[in-house]
Design an enzyme around this catalytic site. Structure first.
Site, PDB file in Angstrom:
ATOM      1  N   LYS A  61       0.830  -1.280   0.046  1.00 24.05           N
ATOM      2  CA  LYS A  61      -0.006   0.018  -0.021  1.00 24.05           C
ATOM      3  C   LYS A  61       0.769   1.307   0.117  1.00 24.05           C
ATOM      4  O   LYS A  61       0.336   2.093  -0.601  1.00 24.05           O
ATOM      5  CB  LYS A  61      -0.976  -0.159   1.179  1.00 24.05           C
ATOM      6  CG  LYS A  61      -2.124  -1.269   1.133  1.00 24.05           C
ATOM      7  CD  LYS A  61      -2.917  -1.327   2.386  1.00 24.05           C
ATOM      8  CE  LYS A  61      -3.777  -2.273   2.149  1.00 24.05           C
ATOM      9  NZ  LYS A  61      -4.267  -2.795   3.169  1.00 24.05           N
ATOM     10  N   GLN A  84      -4.231  -1.161   9.321  1.00 27.82           N
ATOM     11  CA  GLN A  84      -4.196  -2.607   9.224  1.00 27.82           C
ATOM     12  C   GLN A  84      -4.700  -3.558  10.171  1.00 27.82           C
ATOM     13  O   GLN A  84      -4.441  -3.705  11.299  1.00 27.82           O
ATOM     14  CB  GLN A  84      -2.764  -2.994   8.738  1.00 27.82           C
ATOM     15  CG  GLN A  84      -2.586  -4.233   8.159  1.00 27.82           C
ATOM     16  CD  GLN A  84      -3.163  -4.366   6.567  1.00 27.82           C
ATOM     17  OE1 GLN A  84      -3.517  -3.141   6.081  1.00 27.82           O
ATOM     18  NE2 GLN A  84      -3.391  -5.428   6.080  1.00 27.82           N
ATOM     19  N   ASP A 104     -10.839   3.352   4.606  1.00 26.16           N
ATOM     20  CA  ASP A 104     -11.160   1.805   4.444  1.00 26.16           C
ATOM     21  C   ASP A 104     -12.608   1.640   4.458  1.00 26.16           C
ATOM     22  O   ASP A 104     -13.243   0.268   4.160  1.00 26.16           O
ATOM     23  CB  ASP A 104     -10.864   1.191   5.677  1.00 26.16           C
ATOM     24  CG  ASP A 104      -9.662   0.248   5.386  1.00 26.16           C
ATOM     25  OD1 ASP A 104      -9.650  -0.298   4.332  1.00 26.16           O
ATOM     26  OD2 ASP A 104      -8.741  -0.145   6.219  1.00 26.16           O
TER      27      ASP A 104
HETATM   28  N1  LIG Z   1      -7.581  -2.099   7.437  1.00 21.47           N
HETATM   29  C1  LIG Z   1      -7.523  -3.188   6.401  1.00 21.47           C
HETATM   30  N2  LIG Z   1      -7.899  -2.853   5.199  1.00 21.47           N
HETATM   31  C2  LIG Z   1      -7.794  -3.774   4.307  1.00 21.47           C
HETATM   32  O1  LIG Z   1      -8.174  -3.556   3.066  1.00 21.47           O
HETATM   33  C3  LIG Z   1      -7.162  -5.044   4.666  1.00 21.47           C
HETATM   34  C4  LIG Z   1      -6.482  -5.408   6.004  1.00 21.47           C
HETATM   35  N3  LIG Z   1      -7.019  -4.374   6.786  1.00 21.47           N
HETATM   36  N4  LIG Z   1      -6.183  -6.430   6.259  1.00 21.47           N
HETATM   37  C5  LIG Z   1      -5.899  -7.411   5.438  1.00 21.47           C
HETATM   38  C6  LIG Z   1      -7.020  -7.420   4.195  1.00 21.47           C
HETATM   39  C7  LIG Z   1      -6.016  -8.290   3.069  1.00 21.47           C
HETATM   40  N5  LIG Z   1      -6.004  -7.146   2.170  1.00 21.47           N
HETATM   41  C8  LIG Z   1      -5.381  -7.429   0.653  1.00 21.47           C
HETATM   42  C9  LIG Z   1      -4.829  -6.360  -0.099  1.00 21.47           C
HETATM   43  C10 LIG Z   1      -4.103  -6.585  -1.229  1.00 21.47           C
HETATM   44  C11 LIG Z   1      -4.067  -7.708  -1.561  1.00 21.47           C
HETATM   45  C12 LIG Z   1      -3.312  -7.848  -2.780  1.00 21.47           C
HETATM   46  O2  LIG Z   1      -2.876  -7.118  -3.673  1.00 21.47           O
HETATM   47  N6  LIG Z   1      -2.948  -9.139  -3.372  1.00 21.47           N
HETATM   48  C13 LIG Z   1      -2.221  -9.642  -4.441  1.00 21.47           C
HETATM   49  C14 LIG Z   1      -1.142 -10.385  -4.235  1.00 21.47           C
HETATM   50  C15 LIG Z   1       0.100 -10.312  -3.060  1.00 21.47           C
HETATM   51  C16 LIG Z   1       0.932 -11.108  -2.824  1.00 21.47           C
HETATM   52  O3  LIG Z   1       1.441 -11.496  -3.790  1.00 21.47           O
HETATM   53  O4  LIG Z   1       1.205 -11.333  -1.854  1.00 21.47           O
HETATM   54  C17 LIG Z   1      -3.144 -10.362  -5.548  1.00 21.47           C
HETATM   55  O5  LIG Z   1      -3.982 -11.074  -5.046  1.00 21.47           O
HETATM   56  O6  LIG Z   1      -2.790 -10.260  -6.730  1.00 21.47           O
HETATM   57  C18 LIG Z   1      -4.366  -8.983  -1.123  1.00 21.47           C
HETATM   58  C19 LIG Z   1      -5.320  -8.590   0.333  1.00 21.47           C
HETATM   59  C20 LIG Z   1      -6.484  -6.017   2.309  1.00 21.47           C
HETATM   60  N7  LIG Z   1      -6.860  -5.904   3.752  1.00 21.47           N
END
Ligand SMILES: Nc1nc(=O)c2c([nH]1)NC[C@@H]1CN(c3ccc(C(=O)N[C@@H](CCC(=O)O)C(=O)O)cc3)C=[N+]21
Ligand SMILES: NC(=O)C1=CN([C@@H]2O[C@H](COP(=O)(O)OP(=O)(O)OC[C@H]3O[C@@H](n4cnc5c(N)ncnc54)[C@H](OP(=O)(O)O)[C@@H]3O)[C@@H](O)[C@H]2O)C=CC1
Length: 530
Positions: A63, A107, A130
């Site tokens: 992020k 987070q 968020d």
């Molecule tokens: N306050 C808060 N807000 C959130 O939005 C929040 C959170 N807490 N806690 C955890 C979850 C999870 N989450 C993700 C964000 C991006 C990917 C993402 O970009 N994933 C990539 C892959 C990442 C990798 O390769 O590790 C993809 O799917 O292509 C995944 C999961 C947001 N979250």
């Protein structure tokens, strides 16, 4: 953006989230640049992380990197695992007060000793990028109301559908999962978009049968490859939110990410499908940037165009607002034909909105247990623009004029006395005050208006042509108010204050069912009533 696999096995269009997110990010980057050139300000996002969970650290660094790429200033707060809840909350308060910060993300998950809800509730809703604040989620759940921010992952899911040409209206959608951050808000969003929505959770019997009915599947259960090809209706749109790490010894890392859908099987049946990784995840990050930019634009437009319309580009373009308050077009400044109604409750010092009209309630008021309340500032403001009729609460001590007079003192004391401060306060509540250049006005003492024994001017029918305009605030605070009579007053009752006024024309104000009527008499000759 989307590719169709050519093998006989792979029929589905694969939705390329990474490519879609990249387009959105470059759109954001150019808007950030514009904002910076025109206003000399850039959006700021604070990302707060507590502890050292590997997955959280990796998401947070993604992020922060994404912010840097589009020109959003990121404020990094890395707090130790054993930080107290109060400490986290006080950091949130600092960020709330920092004008350079337009978005705050804490987070999740937080360590066990910290109550997530308590922390999230402390984030100012203007900075809740968020979209997890209970008020924002509540507004998402209510008909006719729009939250300031939509949660990023749900918003990303809908963006993927719309950019892939999948319409939602009238479709059967099944959401698998009901968490506060994904399942529930995505279901609410689909409902807002007129889908018929079913939510499947861990206690749902026969999920397979329900999922197979769906035209749109949103999988957010956190169960690796739970949804098999045979669970999917042929041609369905499948959005796979699940991001599950499963052991994979063939990888250097020792694991790989899989979704909640068996992607290989899904490709054979679905009409379109998102992969993991490269589907929803990149959209979540892009929507976070978008929310931060939108939050910044909202604030910057409020602080830069105070009445003089200097940055029209960043103002709210609500058609209804424009219609009623467009400056320079007085003919449009008519009171609303259908006004909202509220009732003042002295005990709570709030007005309870009993009838909501118009789209202003998307942002006005505070909702508590399904009831919308207004603060005195909001009441005064909305009454002033003719959008709200305030009814008294039937107790003699809180008639409308009482409320104005008494409450105005409080507003003045609390907000500093000037209408400028009042406007500022209203702006902080999210109103666009700058368009309301014309105050609620009435005919002044030097106008020739005189109507014997008949209502000359009713609240609402504001006199826009009069040179002698005064705002309602000025009007009520500068007025000498005598005890209310019954109606109509006797001759003697009128003559007494007339003598006191020594030549200044006397005005009578009647408050009935919340309507303010101003009377003026040339010569008072009322019939003697039995
Ligand atoms: N306050 C808060 N807000 C959130 O939005 C929040 C959170 N807490 N806690 C955890 C979850 C999870 N989450 C993700 C964000 C991006 C990917 C993402 O970009 N994933 C990539 C892959 C990442 C990798 O390769 O590790 C993809 O799917 O292509 C995944 C999961 C947001 N979250
Ligand atoms: N790509 C992205 O941007 C994001 C991805 N994610 C991923 O999405 C997934 C879900 O995340 P999140 O909502 O936070 O997870 P939660 O664990 O908070 O919620 C999971 C939900 O799924 C339900 N569920 C669990 N097992 C089953 C089952 N066998 N059948 C039906 N429903 C089930 C649970 O039901 P119940 O309520 O009954 O317990 C719960 O409602 C995770 O894999 C997560 O990593 C999350 C956020 C963003």
């Amino acid at each position: 953006m989307a590719t169709t696999s050519s093998s006989a096995d792979h029929k589905a269009t694969i939705i390329d989230g990474k490519a879609i997110a990249q387009i959105i990010r470059s759109e954001i980057a150019s808007e950030v640049q514009d904002l910076s050139k025109k206003c000399g300000k850039v959006p700021g996002l604070a990302v707060v992380i507590v502890g050292n969970r590997k997955d959280s650290q990796s998401y947070v660094s993604m992020k922060r990197k994404a912010c840097a790429e589009v020109g959003i200033k990121s404020f990094d707060l890395d707090l130790p695992e054993d930080v107290s809840q109060d400490e986290v909350i006080s950091k949130v308060h600092e960020l709330n007060a920092n004008p350079e910060v337009h978005g705050i993300l804490v987070q999740l998950p937080l360590p066990k000793h910290i109550n997530e809800e308590k922390v999230l509730t402390e984030i100012s809703i203007d900075k809740d990028v968020d979209g997890f604040h209970p008020l924002n989620i509540g507004k998402l759940a209510m008909k006719g109301r729009d939250p300031l921010f939509l949660p990023c992952t749900p918003k990303g899911c809908l963006e993927l559908l719309s950019r892939s040409g999948v319409s939602i209206k009238g479709k059967k959608a099944v959401v698998v999962g009901r968490s506060n951050i994904v399942g529930l808000p995505v279901a609410l969003l689909l409902l807002k978009e007129d889908a018929t929505v079913t939510i499947v959770h861990s206690r749902t019997p026969d999920p397979e049968h329900i999922i197979r009915e769906a035209d749109i599947i949103i999988a957010a259960a956190g169960q690796p490859m739970m949804i098999k090809g045979s669970w999917i209706k042929p041609g369905a749109a499948v959005i796979d939110v699940g991001t599950n790490a499963v052991d994979d010894s063939s990888r250097k890392s020792g694991y790989r990410l899989v979704g909640d859908v068996d992607f290989h099987e899904g490709c054979k049946v679905a009409g379109c499908i998102t992969p993991v990784p490269g589907g929803v995840g990149p959209l979540t990050v892009a929507m976070l940037l978008k929310n931060t930019l939108d939050g910044a634009k909202r604030v910057i437009s409020q602080t830069t165009d105070d009445g003089e319309n200097s940055h029209g580009q960043y103002t709210n373009n609500d058609d209804e607002e424009e219609y009623f308050y467009a400056p320079g077009s007085l003919s449009k400044l008519q009171p609303r034909k259908v006004v909202s109604k509220a009732r003042w409750y002295a005990k709570t010092e709030m007005a309870k909105v009993t009838i909501q009209k118009g789209s202003l309630w998307k942002t006005a008021g505070i909702a508590r247990s399904g009831i919308v309340y207004c603060s005195i500032e909001e009441v005064l403001f909305l009454a002033e623009i003719g959008a709200l009729l305030l009814l008294d609460d039937c107790s003699a001590s809180s008639s409308l004029d009482d409320i104005y007079i008494q409450r105005l003192q409080i507003v003045k004391a609390g907000v500093g006395g000037s209408s400028l401060r009042l406007k500022k306060q209203l702006k902080s509540l999210g109103y666009i005050v700058r368009r309301h250049g014309v105050p609620w006005s009435f005919k002044g003492a030097n106008s020739n208006e005189s109507v014997s024994g008949k209502c000359a001017l009713e609240s609402g029918s504001v006199d826009l042509e009069s040179e002698n305009k005064r705002s309602i605030i000025e009007m009520f605070s500068g007025m000498q108010i005598n005890e209310a009579w019954g109606y109509p007053p006797s001759k003697a009752e009128i003559e007494a204050p007339e003598r006191q006024c020594v030549g200044v024309p006397l005005k009578f104000c009647q408050v009935e069912h919340g309507r303010v009527s101003l009377f003026s008499f040339d010569r008072v000759e009322l019939p003697v009533l039995p």
